[in-house]
Enzyme design. Structure first.
Site, PDB file in Angstrom:
ATOM      1  N   ILE A 104      19.630  -7.046   8.088  1.00 13.28           N
ATOM      2  CA  ILE A 104      19.909  -5.663   8.511  1.00 13.28           C
ATOM      3  C   ILE A 104      18.718  -4.734   8.275  1.00 13.28           C
ATOM      4  CG2 ILE A 104      22.383  -5.992   8.132  1.00 13.28           C
ATOM      5  CD1 ILE A 104      22.099  -4.290   5.575  1.00 13.28           C
ATOM      6  N   LYS A 105      17.804  -5.124   7.400  1.00 12.35           N
ATOM      7  CA  LYS A 105      16.571  -4.372   7.117  1.00 12.35           C
ATOM      8  C   LYS A 105      16.815  -2.875   6.945  1.00 12.35           C
ATOM      9  CE  LYS A 105      13.309  -7.603   9.249  1.00 12.35           C
ATOM     10  NZ  LYS A 105      14.231  -8.563   9.880  1.00 12.35           N
ATOM     11  N   ARG A 106      17.826  -2.520   6.189  1.00 11.20           N
ATOM     12  CA  ARG A 106      18.123  -1.116   5.960  1.00 11.20           C
ATOM     13  C   ARG A 106      17.169  -0.530   4.926  1.00 11.20           C
ATOM     14  NH1 ARG A 106      20.694  -1.989  10.247  1.00 11.20           N
ATOM     15  NH2 ARG A 106      22.914  -1.590  10.423  1.00 11.20           N
TER      16      ARG A 106
END
Length: 309
Positions: A104-106
């Site tokens: 998700i690379k938040r």
């Protein structure tokens, strides 16, 4: 959850994660046709095609691998139906006994970061009830905003025994524009690696921390340095296969016992039937081609680790 991941790696003898990044161009025509007949050429039709594609790949590979890594953007682009396909994929992979890494690379701060963490690896309170919305086992996190952005995920990891992989040195060609910049004479990625090791000290499993790192296979020498900087952090290694990484490039990401890293391949596995060496399977048997690609990848990595040993 890090202990569960290690257990699965030891069972399968394959430190491999299959990236479930299903672009429509990867999905065979017969699957798309059936989905569109049922739902029309709609977002729902695209989501159904993705789901059926994923399911068949998982059915043909789940006994060979410890984990999968669905990239949420490939689902989000199809709106709510796409996210429903993402959730169905996560749940089905769990049914098959796989560890799920939500890519998700938040990266945000405060309540926003806490909400991302709760939604993907934590729980949310709704009146008197509690829910785990997406329920991945690990997620990927962008550390660019510093500790403020990562700490909410670390807190949830500690509470729920889940995990995160923090972006440290990514596999893309332009990563060096920022990640390789010198700060006090040292590349930024080394300083980020030190923070990962620091964040992980209070979130330990049996031998490794819940807080891991993403380090690209395309930068093996940097991986060798980062392995020393983060001795207790598991490393998620993207960039194998389609991006140029090979088994022999990866040995320094691992400890001497063969643990410490898990290697991702996405289109090299899920679109294997499009490659010359697997073309004999054809579109109809695309998932069998994926299985053959997993077996070849496991052998490549296993042979490289054995040669080092």
């Amino acid at each position: 959850m890090i202990d569960r991941l290690i257990e699965k790696i030891e069972q399968t003898h394959a430190p491999i994660v299959v990236g479930l990044d299903p672009m429509m161009g990867y999905i065979p025509e017969h699957i798309q046709k059936k989905a569109f007949e049922e739902h029309g050429e709609t977002l729902e039709g695209a989501a159904e095609a993705i789901w059926q594609f994923n399911k068949e790949i998982v059915d043909h590979t789940h006994d060979l691998i410890p984990a999968v890594k669905p990239q949420v953007a490939m689902y989000e682009q199809f709106g709510i139906p796409g996210l429903q396909a993402f959730k169905k994929t996560v749940d089905y992979c769990h049914e098959k006994g796989l560890v799920v890494i939500g890519d998700i690379k938040r990266g945000d701060i405060g309540s926003t970061s806490a909400a991302y963490a709760a939604g993907h690896i934590g729980k949310v309170q709704v009146g008197s009830k509690t829910y785990a919305p997406f329920e991945e086992d690990f997620v990927t996190v962008n550390p660019y905003l510093g500790t403020d952005g990562v700490k909410p995920f670390v807190d949830v990891c500690r509470e729920q025994k889940k995990g995160v992989f923090v972006l440290v040195k990514t596999s893309n060609p332009s990563s060096g524009e920022f990640q390789d910049r010198l700060v006090d004479g040292r590349p930024l990625y080394e300083l980020v690696g030190e923070k990962v090791a620091e964040w992980g000290k209070d979130c330990m499993g049996k031998d490794y921390s819940y807080i891991g790192a993403v380090v690209g296979a395309t930068y093996p020498e940097m991986g060798k340095v980062l392995r020393q900087i983060m001795p207790k952090s598991f490393i998620l290694v993207p960039g194998y296969g389609a991006q140029g990484g090979k088994g022999e490039d990866l040995v320094h990401f691992f400890h001497e016992d063969g643990l410490g890293a898990i290697v991702n391949s996405s289109r090299g596995i899920i679109a294997a039937y499009k490659q010359e060496q697997y073309a004999k399977f054809g579109e109809e048997h695309f998932a069998e081609a994926s299985r053959a690609a997993v077996e070849a990848m496991a052998k490549d990595i296993g042979d490289a680790l054995a040669k080092r040993g």
